[in-house]
Motif scaffolding. Structure first.
Motif, PDB file in Angstrom:
ATOM      1  N   HIS A  47       0.859  -1.188   0.000  1.00 31.57           N
ATOM      2  CA  HIS A  47       0.000   0.000   0.000  1.00 31.57           C
ATOM      3  C   HIS A  47       0.889   1.230   0.000  1.00 31.57           C
ATOM      4  N   SER A  49       0.735   5.891   0.260  1.00 30.15           N
ATOM      5  CA  SER A  49      -0.040   7.082   0.600  1.00 30.15           C
ATOM      6  C   SER A  49       0.629   8.304   0.004  1.00 30.15           C
ATOM      7  N   THR A  55      -4.839   6.816   1.235  1.00 36.48           N
ATOM      8  CA  THR A  55      -4.096   5.584   1.022  1.00 36.48           C
ATOM      9  C   THR A  55      -4.549   4.956  -0.290  1.00 36.48           C
ATOM     10  N   ARG A  68      -3.082   6.452   7.521  1.00 37.78           N
ATOM     11  CA  ARG A  68      -2.151   7.578   7.595  1.00 37.78           C
ATOM     12  C   ARG A  68      -2.913   8.757   8.197  1.00 37.78           C
TER      13      ARG A  68
END
Lengths: 113, 113
Positions: A47, A49, A55, A68
């Motif tokens: 993943h 961000s 994200t 986040r």
């Protein structure tokens, strides 16, 4: 200036347990990433961000969640650990400008038994 | 996203130049070429990057072909400490696609005395 700090450095989990890996950066980077690296292989993006509160999925997102909430922190969660998630996890961060590459943390070595 | 192709392994004599090739034939116009290296199991380290011009820094030189379909990382005077896995990636460094970069398996460079 610590750069990118990953916590913990090592962890052993039992199948089905959950845990959260923490990545913290003190460079005011906008972008943050989670990668996994299996033995003898390259890094695969889990993943990422591009800013606080955002994200997105990478190559191998299944079985992981991220958050986040603060610009400096990027959390990777495993809700129900599986042996296939045994790996070394690297966090990285970068500025949004092209003149900078990623700064990587030192990694978290996770074993799921 | 462009993928990269690198040789699995290369050897180089200490003190000689190490030339590591990378093929990125499907690179798009706004993607940069980045090089990283990973020593043992540490987090990857940024080396150099470029868009279309050749670049040089204190660590290495990057030569990008005119059609941008391939590049070469040059370590001018390889030392034993340059033994590592070298990764070539292509990446858009900003915007919502900034996270989408894939690390292949890289090239294992062995510098021999």
């Amino acid at each position: 200036n610590a750069g990118v700090t990953q916590t913990p450095k090592f962890r052993v989990l039992k199948t089905g347990q959950s845990m959260t890996l923490l990545c913290a950066q003190d460079m005011n980077h906008e972008y943050m990433y989670w990668y996994r690296q299996d033995p003898g292989m390259g890094l695969r993006l889990i993943h990422y961000s591009v800013g606080e509160g955002t994200t997105a999925k990478g190559e191998v997102p299944d079985g992981y969640n991220v958050s986040r909430l603060k610009k400096q922190n990027f959390l990777l969660g495993l809700e129900s650990a599986a042996p296939s998630q045994t790996s070394v996890y690297f966090c990285a961060s970068s500025y949004y400008r092209e003149n900078y590459g990623y700064t990587f943390g030192s990694g978290t070595r996770l074993t799921v038994v | 996203d462009a993928k990269t192709t690198q040789p699995t392994s290369m050897d180089c004599a200490e003190g000689r130049a190490a030339n590591l090739p990378c093929n990125h034939s499907t690179i798009s116009g706004n993607e940069y070429v980045y090089w990283y290296r990973q020593i043992h199991s540490q987090g990857p380290q940024y080396i150099i990057h470029g868009l279309k011009n050749n670049e040089t820094n204190e660590m290495a030189s990057l030569i990008i072909t005119e059609d941008r379909k391939s590049s070469t990382l040059i370590l001018p005077h390889a030392t034993l400490r340059d033994t590592a896995v070298y990764y070539c990636i292509v990446r858009v460094p900003f915007g919502t696609n900034a996270g989408k970069s894939t690390f292949g398996d890289g090239t294992t460079l062995t510098v021999k005395p």
